[in-house]
Design an enzyme around this catalytic site. Structure first.
Site, PDB file in Angstrom:
ATOM      1  N   ASP A 152     -81.108  34.159 -21.747  1.00  0.00           N
ATOM      2  CA  ASP A 152     -79.937  34.621 -22.499  1.00  0.00           C
ATOM      3  C   ASP A 152     -78.819  35.044 -21.552  1.00  0.00           C
ATOM      4  O   ASP A 152     -79.079  35.479 -20.422  1.00  0.00           O
ATOM      5  CB  ASP A 152     -80.354  35.799 -23.403  1.00  0.00           C
ATOM      6  CG  ASP A 152     -79.327  36.074 -24.489  1.00  0.00           C
ATOM      7  OD1 ASP A 152     -78.460  35.206 -24.741  1.00  0.00           O
ATOM      8  OD2 ASP A 152     -79.380  37.163 -25.084  1.00  0.00           O
ATOM      9  N   ASN A 157     -75.736  33.165 -21.069  1.00  0.00           N
ATOM     10  CA  ASN A 157     -74.855  32.109 -20.542  1.00  0.00           C
ATOM     11  C   ASN A 157     -73.418  32.287 -21.033  1.00  0.00           C
ATOM     12  O   ASN A 157     -72.467  32.099 -20.268  1.00  0.00           O
ATOM     13  CB  ASN A 157     -75.333  30.724 -21.005  1.00  0.00           C
ATOM     14  CG  ASN A 157     -76.681  30.360 -20.440  1.00  0.00           C
ATOM     15  OD1 ASN A 157     -77.150  30.968 -19.493  1.00  0.00           O
ATOM     16  ND2 ASN A 157     -77.314  29.356 -21.029  1.00  0.00           N
ATOM     17  N   GLY A 158     -73.280  32.635 -22.320  1.00  0.00           N
ATOM     18  CA  GLY A 158     -71.942  32.788 -22.898  1.00  0.00           C
ATOM     19  C   GLY A 158     -71.183  33.923 -22.224  1.00  0.00           C
ATOM     20  O   GLY A 158     -70.001  33.775 -21.871  1.00  0.00           O
ATOM     21  N   TRP A 173     -71.724  35.171 -19.267  1.00  0.00           N
ATOM     22  CA  TRP A 173     -71.460  34.786 -17.867  1.00  0.00           C
ATOM     23  C   TRP A 173     -70.157  33.990 -17.811  1.00  0.00           C
ATOM     24  O   TRP A 173     -69.316  34.200 -16.940  1.00  0.00           O
ATOM     25  CB  TRP A 173     -72.632  33.960 -17.358  1.00  0.00           C
ATOM     26  CG  TRP A 173     -72.579  33.603 -15.907  1.00  0.00           C
ATOM     27  CD1 TRP A 173     -73.144  34.284 -14.874  1.00  0.00           C
ATOM     28  CD2 TRP A 173     -71.936  32.453 -15.325  1.00  0.00           C
ATOM     29  NE1 TRP A 173     -72.898  33.643 -13.681  1.00  0.00           N
ATOM     30  CE2 TRP A 173     -72.154  32.520 -13.934  1.00  0.00           C
ATOM     31  CE3 TRP A 173     -71.205  31.383 -15.848  1.00  0.00           C
ATOM     32  CZ2 TRP A 173     -71.664  31.547 -13.051  1.00  0.00           C
ATOM     33  CZ3 TRP A 173     -70.710  30.420 -14.974  1.00  0.00           C
ATOM     34  CH2 TRP A 173     -70.951  30.515 -13.589  1.00  0.00           C
ATOM     35  N   ARG A 211     -67.708  28.561 -22.978  1.00  0.00           N
ATOM     36  CA  ARG A 211     -69.147  28.875 -23.077  1.00  0.00           C
ATOM     37  C   ARG A 211     -70.006  27.745 -22.500  1.00  0.00           C
ATOM     38  O   ARG A 211     -71.036  27.999 -21.880  1.00  0.00           O
ATOM     39  CB  ARG A 211     -69.532  29.086 -24.552  1.00  0.00           C
ATOM     40  CG  ARG A 211     -68.982  30.358 -25.157  1.00  0.00           C
ATOM     41  CD  ARG A 211     -69.401  30.472 -26.634  1.00  0.00           C
ATOM     42  NE  ARG A 211     -70.858  30.493 -26.768  1.00  0.00           N
ATOM     43  CZ  ARG A 211     -71.611  31.565 -26.573  1.00  0.00           C
ATOM     44  NH1 ARG A 211     -71.040  32.703 -26.237  1.00  0.00           N
ATOM     45  NH2 ARG A 211     -72.905  31.514 -26.719  1.00  0.00           N
ATOM     46  N   ASN A 230     -80.343  28.105 -33.296  1.00  0.00           N
ATOM     47  CA  ASN A 230     -79.173  27.657 -32.517  1.00  0.00           C
ATOM     48  C   ASN A 230     -78.379  26.538 -33.205  1.00  0.00           C
ATOM     49  O   ASN A 230     -77.217  26.313 -32.876  1.00  0.00           O
ATOM     50  CB  ASN A 230     -79.582  27.210 -31.105  1.00  0.00           C
ATOM     51  CG  ASN A 230     -79.912  28.351 -30.167  1.00  0.00           C
ATOM     52  OD1 ASN A 230     -80.697  28.201 -29.237  1.00  0.00           O
ATOM     53  ND2 ASN A 230     -79.308  29.521 -30.389  1.00  0.00           N
ATOM     54  N   ARG A 277     -74.840  27.404 -34.448  1.00  0.00           N
ATOM     55  CA  ARG A 277     -73.677  27.574 -33.555  1.00  0.00           C
ATOM     56  C   ARG A 277     -72.640  26.476 -33.841  1.00  0.00           C
ATOM     57  O   ARG A 277     -72.976  25.449 -34.442  1.00  0.00           O
ATOM     58  CB  ARG A 277     -74.139  27.516 -32.097  1.00  0.00           C
ATOM     59  CG  ARG A 277     -75.020  28.703 -31.775  1.00  0.00           C
ATOM     60  CD  ARG A 277     -75.176  28.910 -30.291  1.00  0.00           C
ATOM     61  NE  ARG A 277     -75.958  30.113 -30.059  1.00  0.00           N
ATOM     62  CZ  ARG A 277     -76.038  30.746 -28.907  1.00  0.00           C
ATOM     63  NH1 ARG A 277     -75.382  30.301 -27.863  1.00  0.00           N
ATOM     64  NH2 ARG A 277     -76.755  31.838 -28.785  1.00  0.00           N
ATOM     65  N   ARG A 283     -86.883  38.448 -20.704  1.00  0.00           N
ATOM     66  CA  ARG A 283     -85.630  38.121 -21.388  1.00  0.00           C
ATOM     67  C   ARG A 283     -84.479  38.557 -20.501  1.00  0.00           C
ATOM     68  O   ARG A 283     -84.389  39.733 -20.126  1.00  0.00           O
ATOM     69  CB  ARG A 283     -85.518  38.811 -22.740  1.00  0.00           C
ATOM     70  CG  ARG A 283     -84.232  38.392 -23.453  1.00  0.00           C
ATOM     71  CD  ARG A 283     -84.059  38.968 -24.833  1.00  0.00           C
ATOM     72  NE  ARG A 283     -82.864  38.400 -25.433  1.00  0.00           N
ATOM     73  CZ  ARG A 283     -82.773  37.880 -26.643  1.00  0.00           C
ATOM     74  NH1 ARG A 283     -83.823  37.873 -27.423  1.00  0.00           N
ATOM     75  NH2 ARG A 283     -81.628  37.380 -27.093  1.00  0.00           N
ATOM     76  N   GLU A 285     -97.024  41.160 -21.643  1.00  0.00           N
ATOM     77  CA  GLU A 285     -96.171  42.210 -21.088  1.00  0.00           C
ATOM     78  C   GLU A 285     -94.732  41.742 -21.251  1.00  0.00           C
ATOM     79  O   GLU A 285     -94.436  40.547 -21.114  1.00  0.00           O
ATOM     80  CB  GLU A 285     -96.479  42.409 -19.598  1.00  0.00           C
ATOM     81  CG  GLU A 285     -97.874  42.908 -19.319  1.00  0.00           C
ATOM     82  CD  GLU A 285     -98.089  44.343 -19.806  1.00  0.00           C
ATOM     83  OE1 GLU A 285     -97.132  45.135 -19.765  1.00  0.00           O
ATOM     84  OE2 GLU A 285     -99.215  44.651 -20.241  1.00  0.00           O
TER      85      GLU A 285
END
Ligand code: FPP
Length: 240
Positions: free
Chosen positions: A21, A23-24, A26, A34, A69, A72, A185, A204
């Site tokens: 998660d 990327n947008g 960033w 995006r 997704n 989108r 994540r 974990e």
């Protein structure tokens, strides 16, 4: 001796799964579209697979496109499909050379038939490889996977007494893969987002604010060090 041979792999998780998660964000931080964030995220894939493999991880699962997704904007969905095609063309042959086995998790009936056929080809090409198993969750959703397993059990005429963890798990996309020991994540959100819901029972969890395009070998080391410091009890008491 390569640097990786100095690493102590004794406490490495067998299976790591990642929600990639951020990327947008960033891209936004750099005032880029995006799609550029996803593009940079894709460029990271190979190095990250290698870093986990060098640390002794035998199975790596990446959440590349969820059933949600599709909601989108169409340009972003198309951009992700193009990236998938690029990844198959550029990353898969390199991974194959390095001995990786590629697996697809998810539906194939809604994605472009050319991409679906290319997925089948790389899965088939790498099926005999004995290095890391890289599973790519693409058009994957955990709830849908569980529902489909239930439908398959009914179609297979299984009697209620024969429904157990083993018969159920064998109808999931992940049939044959061990459950993830560690789920990572990136991007700072603290949720599981419909990823490996059945398989995550005793995983974990590791959350990092690092955005996916910035996640590299140093972040891999931090996540694995955090895992190595944990005590897993699987519901039992210490020492049992
Ligand atoms: C989440 O970031 C990321 C995705 C929805 C796609 C993940 C895909 C890649 C890392 C590379 C592409 C690889 C393939 C094989 C298609 P986000 O867009 O939700 O980020 P944000 O939360 O910052 O907006």
């Amino acid at each position: 001796m390569t640097p990786s041979e100095h690493v102590d792999n004794t406490a490495a998780p067998q299976h790591v799964a990642i929600v990639m998660d951020g990327n947008g964000r960033w891209a936004r931080e750099r005032e880029l579209p995006r799609e550029q964030g996803h593009q940079h995220g894709r460029i990271k894939l190979h190095d990250v697979v290698r870093a986990f493999s060098e640390r002794g991880v035998r199975y790596l699962t990446l959440y590349a496109f969820s059933t949600e997704n599709w909601r989108r904007p169409s340009e972003e969905v198309e951009g992700l499909m193009t990236l998938a095609a690029e990844a198959i063309k550029q990353d898969a042959p390199r991974l194959h050379q390095e001995g990786a086995r590629l697996v697809h998790l998810g539906r194939k009936d809604r994605i472009n038939p050319d991409i679906a056929a290319a997925i089948d080809r790389v899965v088939d090409m790498t099926k005999g490889n004995t290095g890391i198993t890289l599973s790519v969750a693409f058009d994957y959703g955990g709830r849908e996977e569980i529902l489909e397993a239930a439908r398959t059990l009914l179609r297979d005429d299984i009697t209620p007494d024969d429904v157990n963890e083993s018969t159920f798990a064998s109808r999931l996309f992940t049939n044959g893969l061990p459950d993830p020991d560690l789920i990572i994540r990136t991007g700072g959100e603290l949720r599981i987002s419909n990823f490996l819901l059945w398989q995550a029972a005793y995983a974990e969890l590791y959350f990092t604010p690092t955005l996916w395009p910035d996640f590299g070998p140093e972040e891999v080391r931090k996540a694995l060090d955090s895992y190595a410091a944990r005590k897993r009890r699987f519901g039992a008491l210490d020492g049992e």
